[in-house]
Scaffold this motif. Structure first.
Motif, PDB file in Angstrom:
ATOM      1  N   LEU A 158       0.849  -1.462   0.200  1.00 40.78           N
ATOM      2  CA  LEU A 158       0.042  -0.264   0.279  1.00 40.78           C
ATOM      3  C   LEU A 158       1.028   0.956  -0.113  1.00 40.78           C
ATOM      4  O   LEU A 158       2.093   1.284   0.472  1.00 40.78           O
ATOM      5  CB  LEU A 158      -0.903   0.127   1.405  1.00 40.78           C
ATOM      6  N   LYS A 159       0.487   2.043  -0.321  1.00 37.55           N
ATOM      7  CA  LYS A 159       1.054   3.676  -0.294  1.00 37.55           C
ATOM      8  C   LYS A 159       0.417   5.117   0.355  1.00 37.55           C
ATOM      9  O   LYS A 159      -1.130   4.964  -0.069  1.00 37.55           O
ATOM     10  CB  LYS A 159       1.317   3.941  -2.394  1.00 37.55           C
ATOM     11  N   GLN A 198      -7.789  -1.466  -2.949  1.00 33.83           N
ATOM     12  CA  GLN A 198      -9.264  -1.873  -3.344  1.00 33.83           C
ATOM     13  C   GLN A 198      -9.640  -0.778  -3.208  1.00 33.83           C
ATOM     14  O   GLN A 198     -11.642  -0.631  -3.397  1.00 33.83           O
ATOM     15  CB  GLN A 198      -9.969  -3.092  -3.223  1.00 33.83           C
ATOM     16  N   GLY A 199      -9.179   0.667  -3.536  1.00 33.79           N
ATOM     17  CA  GLY A 199      -9.740   1.712  -4.035  1.00 33.79           C
ATOM     18  C   GLY A 199     -10.459   2.300  -3.080  1.00 33.79           C
ATOM     19  O   GLY A 199     -11.132   3.712  -2.370  1.00 33.79           O
ATOM     20  N   LYS A 200     -10.145   1.257  -1.573  1.00 35.00           N
ATOM     21  CA  LYS A 200     -11.681   2.061   0.022  1.00 35.00           C
ATOM     22  C   LYS A 200     -10.253   2.192   0.675  1.00 35.00           C
ATOM     23  O   LYS A 200      -8.770   2.125   0.479  1.00 35.00           O
ATOM     24  CB  LYS A 200     -12.124   1.012   0.119  1.00 35.00           C
TER      25      LYS A 200
END
Length: 220
Positions: A158-159, A198-200
């Protein structure tokens, strides 16, 4: 005479370089990392066996480089700062092995401004501010082996982006003609975005806030 313009440009360039400082330093840093420490505790409490936290985002070393322009009583330039830390849960017995790793690294790039309170020929002392863009990479992995057979293995990358503000006091002491010893002590405040999966949003974000102790060399 055809070399005169080139020679003049060379002199101007050398004069400009002589007013510029190049520095490299190592640092010892502490980190808050409240959310990631809580995540580690939550994972530990969810396990049915007594895993231990062998690392929990401890203080660690960092590296910094910079280039600065010197004025009468001011230093203005840019910097690049890199550091890392992490956490680990582990457990092992005759039947199997469990390892949960959280690896974290941060690269900060920004502006350095220092006011020279004392500015002598062989030494100076000043108060400064470093404002930077903080880029964080977070790698999480979990592995569970039972009787030498991998039962579960997962990885997550993750970033996060954010900003860092460091207020510091620093000295520069001339050792040789162009070589100076550079020391700094300060505190950095970090504000970063939440990690997204996942975009959340995950409701988890890095926090690199902490003490900064640095020592290195400066050429100018």
């Amino acid at each position: 005479m055809k070399y005169t313009p080139t020679f003049i440009l060379l002199l101007i360039s050398l004069n400009a370089i002589s007013q510029v400082g190049l520095e490299v330093s190592g640092s010892y840093n502490t980190y808050a990392q409240k959310d990631l420490k809580k995540l580690q505790t939550d994972v530990k409490n969810s396990l049915s066996f007594p895993a231990k936290a062998t690392e929990s985002f401890p203080a660690f070393f960092g590296f910094e480089g910079g280039i600065s322009k010197y004025f009468k009583n001011m230093k203005l330039g840019g910097f690049v700062f890199y550091t890392t830390t992490g956490g680990r849960l582990s457990y092992a017995d005759y039947s199997g092995v469990y390892v949960y790793d959280q690896d974290l690294e941060m690269l900060s790039v920004g502006l350095n401004v220092k006011s020279l309170v004392v500015n002598k020929e062989r030494a100076n002392f000043g108060l400064g501010v470093k404002l930077g863009l903080a880029l964080t990479n977070y790698n999480e992995s979990e592995r569970f082996e039972l009787y030498n057979v991998v039962q579960n293995q997962s990885k997550l990358d993750l970033k996060s982006n954010g900003f860092s503000l460091r207020i510091y006091a620093g000295t520069e002491i001339k050792i040789f003609k162009m070589l100076h010893l550079n020391t700094e002590i300060g505190y950095e405040v970090n504000a970063s975005s939440e990690f997204k999966y996942q975009g959340k949003d995950t409701n988890i974000k890095p926090n690199w806030s902490g003490l900064r102790l640095a020592m290195g060399f400066l050429i100018r």
